[in-house]
Design a protein around this motif. Structure first.
Motif, mmCIF file in Angstrom:
data_model
loop_
_atom_site.group_PDB
_atom_site.id
_atom_site.type_symbol
_atom_site.label_atom_id
_atom_site.label_comp_id
_atom_site.label_asym_id
_atom_site.label_seq_id
_atom_site.Cartn_x
_atom_site.Cartn_y
_atom_site.Cartn_z
ATOM 1 N N THR A 238 0.821 -1.203 0.000
ATOM 2 C CA THR A 238 0.000 0.000 0.000
ATOM 3 C C THR A 238 0.861 1.262 0.000
ATOM 4 O O THR A 238 0.578 2.229 -0.729
ATOM 5 C CB THR A 238 -0.933 0.005 1.227
ATOM 6 N N ARG A 239 1.923 1.277 0.803
ATOM 7 C CA ARG A 239 2.791 2.458 0.865
ATOM 8 C C ARG A 239 3.516 2.700 -0.447
ATOM 9 O O ARG A 239 3.729 3.831 -0.856
ATOM 10 C CB ARG A 239 3.807 2.306 2.000
ATOM 11 N N LYS A 240 3.915 1.602 -1.114
ATOM 12 C CA LYS A 240 4.629 1.767 -2.381
ATOM 13 C C LYS A 240 3.701 2.285 -3.462
ATOM 14 O O LYS A 240 4.033 3.208 -4.206
ATOM 15 C CB LYS A 240 5.258 0.441 -2.817
ATOM 16 N N GLY A 241 2.513 1.713 -3.562
ATOM 17 C CA GLY A 241 1.546 2.179 -4.556
ATOM 18 C C GLY A 241 2.127 2.168 -5.955
ATOM 19 O O GLY A 241 2.615 1.143 -6.438
ATOM 20 N N THR A 242 2.135 3.335 -6.599
ATOM 21 C CA THR A 242 2.678 3.465 -7.962
ATOM 22 C C THR A 242 4.042 4.130 -7.964
ATOM 23 O O THR A 242 4.505 4.606 -9.008
ATOM 24 C CB THR A 242 1.703 4.279 -8.831
ATOM 25 N N LYS A 243 4.701 4.180 -6.811
ATOM 26 C CA LYS A 243 6.029 4.780 -6.743
ATOM 27 C C LYS A 243 7.060 3.888 -7.420
ATOM 28 O O LYS A 243 6.944 2.658 -7.418
ATOM 29 C CB LYS A 243 6.440 5.005 -5.289
ATOM 30 N N ASP A 244 8.084 4.500 -7.952
ATOM 31 C CA ASP A 244 9.226 3.740 -8.457
ATOM 32 C C ASP A 244 9.985 3.168 -7.266
ATOM 33 O O ASP A 244 10.038 3.789 -6.194
ATOM 34 C CB ASP A 244 10.130 4.638 -9.301
ATOM 35 N N ILE A 245 10.574 1.999 -7.434
ATOM 36 C CA ILE A 245 11.237 1.330 -6.313
ATOM 37 C C ILE A 245 12.404 2.142 -5.776
ATOM 38 O O ILE A 245 12.691 2.135 -4.578
ATOM 39 C CB ILE A 245 11.692 -0.096 -6.721
ATOM 40 N N THR A 246 13.100 2.886 -6.660
ATOM 41 C CA THR A 246 14.223 3.713 -6.195
ATOM 42 C C THR A 246 13.732 4.856 -5.311
ATOM 43 O O THR A 246 14.433 5.284 -4.388
ATOM 44 C CB THR A 246 14.998 4.268 -7.394
ATOM 45 N N VAL A 247 12.535 5.347 -5.585
ATOM 46 C CA VAL A 247 11.957 6.415 -4.756
ATOM 47 C C VAL A 247 11.441 5.829 -3.443
ATOM 48 O O VAL A 247 11.633 6.405 -2.373
ATOM 49 C CB VAL A 247 10.827 7.137 -5.518
ATOM 50 N N PHE A 248 10.782 4.673 -3.533
ATOM 51 C CA PHE A 248 10.198 4.054 -2.342
ATOM 52 C C PHE A 248 11.279 3.641 -1.345
ATOM 53 O O PHE A 248 11.079 3.747 -0.125
ATOM 54 C CB PHE A 248 9.354 2.845 -2.762
ATOM 55 N N LEU A 249 12.416 3.184 -1.833
ATOM 56 C CA LEU A 249 13.483 2.686 -0.962
ATOM 57 C C LEU A 249 14.692 3.619 -0.934
ATOM 58 O O LEU A 249 15.819 3.179 -0.686
ATOM 59 C CB LEU A 249 13.927 1.283 -1.418
ATOM 60 N N LYS A 250 14.466 4.912 -1.160
ATOM 61 C CA LYS A 250 15.600 5.837 -1.201
ATOM 62 C C LYS A 250 16.282 5.957 0.160
ATOM 63 O O LYS A 250 17.485 6.256 0.235
ATOM 64 C CB LYS A 250 15.134 7.204 -1.689
ATOM 65 N N ASN A 251 15.552 5.714 1.243
ATOM 66 C CA ASN A 251 16.146 5.780 2.579
ATOM 67 C C ASN A 251 16.667 4.422 3.048
ATOM 68 O O ASN A 251 17.143 4.303 4.180
ATOM 69 C CB ASN A 251 15.124 6.304 3.581
#
Length: 430
Positions: A238-251
């Motif tokens: 749900t948190r990832k949604g349509t985000k790119d994986i590099t954006v979702f896991l940038k931290n």
């Protein structure tokens, strides 16, 4: 209450009868009507003929695996009477071959000893398999033939197709009806569960419902190819949604690096099973028994519909169409069989530089004992005084042998040992 495997029964001519319950076997032994034929798996032989003995035909069901193969014996009422899990030693074989190859190449390349390279013109036999994979086929066939000696097996069922790589990469390549049928999605989901270790790829959560997640979102051009799929728990998905994986896991750079590396890495276990499935099927046909085949998706569908837990022997019981109505006790204790080998034939050991130095002992049996034998130790005195049962872990020409027990390794004289069962290249446990 824990359920134990049935006991194999042989008649006076060593022909197999229907396996009986452990309590029945104890009664026959207590009354002197039978004797112990084999300790593991426990088998008894009758001392007198029993004309009224009923012989039920059994099915041997197999769930091949790269590391562990599940085996279940099912009677004509579709009840599991005996279960086992066979652990292969393919990795140990490959490691030994790699070590030998590196030592040979090292010797060949040194100036102190020249050895010409072999020409690569040797012809391999048809349907040749690497030794680590051939081992899986041969050990499975060894136990199928053993069970045929101890039980009246009339048919065999084996899971032949584990993963269909082409169909998962391109679902429309063939068999549209299969993809849209009752088993739709099971092959891909099982592949992903195996590849990602049955946990969320992002947070590592286990034992929670997992959802199939697109690395590159569908909204941004992502496909349903298996190379774009992973597993995620509902909160992460749900948190990832349509985000790119590099954006979702940038931290979380470490998690991002791991996910991207795992995404490119193929499932080696699936490749090993796919490479051996046809060879195993061909060898099973040579037994002359009818062989039923099933897919991995069908096995999982049967198991989940019957609400059985995940286990190799349970998967074996659920193989094929007959697995849809199989009856078993999930608390049953299967026999754990680990392939250990029969020692080494290497007579000369190399030193740390790869040069042959010294030699290995050529006598494997001392005082009629050999490493791997199941023995009983009667230690008269000392720290470990008493009776111990275990396998010989090492023998010496001096007559002092080591035995593995629950208390650890014990060293004692050969005079205090009694042989229970010869070592056959396998270790057993429950």
């Amino acid at each position: 209450m824990t359920t134990f495997n049935s006991v194999f029964v042989l008649d006076t001519t060593k022909k197999p009868l229907t396996p009986c319950a452990p309590a029945r076997a104890r009664a026959l032994l207590r009354d002197g009507k039978a004797a112990v034929w084999r300790t593991v798996p426990f088998t008894i032989i009758l001392k007198a003929a029993m004309p009224d003995a009923v012989v039920k035909l059994l099915s041997c069901k197999i769930d091949p695996g790269s590391k562990t193969t599940g085996i279940a014996l099912v009677d004509d009422d579709n009840r599991v009477l005996f279960a086992a899990e066979l652990e292969h030693r393919g990795k140990a074989i490959k490691a030994a071959l790699d070590s030998r190859r590196s030592l040979r190449r090292g010797r060949r390349g040194r100036k102190t000893r020249y050895r010409a390279a072999r020409f690569n013109n040797r012809v391999r036999a048809e349907n040749w398999l690497p030794p680590s994979l051939q081992h899986r086929v041969e050990t499975t066939m060894t136990w199928v033939n053993r069970f045929r000696r101890w039980a009246d097996i009339a048919e065999i069922a084996v899971e032949r197709v584990k993963f269909d790589m082409q169909q998962m990469n391109n679902p429309n390549i063939a068999g549209v009806e299969y993809q849209q049928g009752t088993l739709a999605g099971y092959s891909a989901r099982e592949y992903l569960l195996e590849k990602w270790g049955r946990k969320c790829a992002y947070c590592g959560a286990e034992h929670v419902p997992l959802q199939i997640e697109h690395i590159k979102p569908r909204a941004k051009g992502g496909t349903n190819n298996i190379s774009n799929l992973t597993l995620a728990c509902e909160p992460c998905n749900t948190r990832k949604g349509t985000k790119d994986i590099t954006v979702f896991l940038k931290n979380k750079p470490d998690v991002l690096k791991r996910v991207l590396a795992q995404l490119k890495k193929p499932l080696t276990d699936a490749a090993a099973v796919n490479a051996t499935r046809n060879k195993l099927f061909t060898d099973l046909l040579k037994t002359g028994l009818p062989v039923e085949t099933g897919t991995g998706a069908q096995t999982k569908f049967n198991r989940t519909r019957l609400d059985y837990p995940k286990a190799h022997w349970i998967d074996a019981a659920c193989v094929g169409e007959s697995g849809a109505t199989v009856t078993l006790d999930p608390d049953m204790k299967p026999l754990l069989i680990k392939a250990t080998g029969h020692g080494t034939r290497q007579t000369v050991r190399p030193d740390k530089y790869g040069f042959p130095r010294g030699g290995a002992g050529r006598v494997k049996r001392v005082h009629d004992f050999q490493t791997g034998d199941l023995v009983r130790l009667n230690q008269p005195k000392g720290k470990y005084a008493g009776e111990h049962v275990g396998r010989l872990a090492g023998i010496r020409a001096t007559g002092m042998f080591d035995i593995k027990t629950e208390l650890g390794k014990i060293t004692a004289s050969f005079k205090n040992y009694t042989l229970i069962q010869r070592g056959d290249g396998y270790a057993y446990a429950h």
